[in-house]
Design a protein around this motif. Structure first.
Motif, PDB file in Angstrom:
ATOM      1  N   UNK B  55       0.706  -1.382   0.192  1.00 19.48           N
ATOM      2  CA  UNK B  55       0.128   0.200  -0.075  1.00 19.48           C
ATOM      3  C   UNK B  55       1.039   1.455   0.317  1.00 19.48           C
ATOM      4  N   UNK B  64      -4.772   5.692  -1.111  1.00 23.27           N
ATOM      5  CA  UNK B  64      -4.877   4.714  -1.208  1.00 23.27           C
ATOM      6  C   UNK B  64      -4.920   3.732  -1.758  1.00 23.27           C
ATOM      7  N   UNK B  65      -3.377   3.248  -2.993  1.00 25.36           N
ATOM      8  CA  UNK B  65      -3.114   2.486  -3.804  1.00 25.36           C
ATOM      9  C   UNK B  65      -1.854   1.368  -3.981  1.00 25.36           C
ATOM     10  N   UNK B  66      -2.196   0.212  -4.696  1.00 23.33           N
ATOM     11  CA  UNK B  66      -1.029  -0.540  -4.766  1.00 23.33           C
ATOM     12  C   UNK B  66      -0.267  -0.235  -5.872  1.00 23.33           C
TER      13      UNK B  66
END
Lengths: 199, 199
Positions: B55, B64-66
């Motif tokens: 994350x 939030x992001x991958x």
């Protein structure tokens, strides 16, 4: 309905299985983990694994332990002639906090709950009877919960322990300490009246 | 006062730092982990580590992001001329659940809270102003909380965004849907009256 990215949803799915943790609480915990350092998260993950690797059940009383015998069973100062029967390992911790009991324990690992299909054979009762017979136990205190399952279990235990001839008692039921009488339910209150002592 | 064995106390000490988790809840979670399989505990530990490894925050909006960009910023169908400002990444998830907003977001990563020493410089406001100036934003919706900090932040933002000339709005405050009027607090009720619409 998945609203978060995969790694978050994956952890959320694990956390909501924890007792008392709903979706919202799980989201707050994930938020805390996202905000904490990688070292802290790693330490938490390691603590979980260590718990599983190290914790086992005492071979005498079923209390939680990191060794063959738990700290109570290892303690030479404990009175091995007085046995306190509880439902769960956590109950041992609760009674130990009081520092009012100096005997040893026997953890049943549950209670009798016919409606949920749990009978006496699901509990550590055989080893209990063996202990009472072989370890010169003089007094047994039944400290199961005061709910239906706990009372059923206490009743069953009293029937099978009585023939051994040891002194047998049930922990006192009554008004909790520091409690306001007007908030007590009538079942507790009637138990408290029954358990009255001359002063 | 340590009543449990070391590996339990170690995990308890970590768990009580989680938001909303007290000693009793932590003990119940440990009980759950002791009762679950080693594989399950390992999966939980791995999910925590993967969360920290994967994350990150979207380089445009801080969601939030991958990946470098979050799923909203990557989505070609989103209207990049409407910007919704929120305090936390979790707020993006909440608004996305409604499926009622088709623009993009800007996450401030907090709110202005003078009493706790958090000022505008602690928030992602510089990048917000740059986005409004450079990305042809036409409308900005301020969706910070309706508490003191959120309102303070909204007031501050409205002052610095107004000079850019975009259409600026604050999310509607009023009676929650499915709510009983007699249980509404008077602050909410007066906001709801203020926000009345002709029918």
């Amino acid at each position: 309905m998945s609203s978060y990215i995969e790694s978050i949803e994956k952890l959320l799915a694990k956390l909501v299985k924890f007792p008392g943790i709903g979706r919202r609480s799980a989201e707050r915990i994930v938020g805390y983990l996202i905000g904490s350092s990688y070292e802290e998260a790693k330490a938490i993950a390691q603590s979980i694994l260590q718990l599983k690797e190290k914790v086992r059940f005492c071979s005498i009383c079923n209390n939680l332990s990191e060794e063959e015998l738990c700290s109570v069973c290892r303690d030479p100062k404990r009175n091995r002639h007085i046995l306190c029967i509880v439902e769960r390992p956590g109950d041992v911790a609760s009674i130990e906090k009081t520092a009012a009991f100096h005997g040893v324990y026997h953890v049943l690992m549950g209670s009798i709950a016919p409606l949920e299909g749990r009978g006496p054979s699901d509990l550590k009762i055989d080893s209990l009877i063996n202990r009472i017979r072989q370890e010169k136990i003089q007094e047994v205190i039944i400290a199961t919960d005061s709910d239906t399952e706990g009372e059923t279990t206490a009743l069953y235990l009293s029937k099978i322990i009585k023939p051994t001839g040891v002194r047998l008692s049930r922990i006192g039921l009554g008004l909790p300490v520091g409690y306001n009488l007007e908030y007590a339910d009538s079942a507790t209150l009637s138990k408290a009246l029954e358990a009255r002592r001359d002063i």
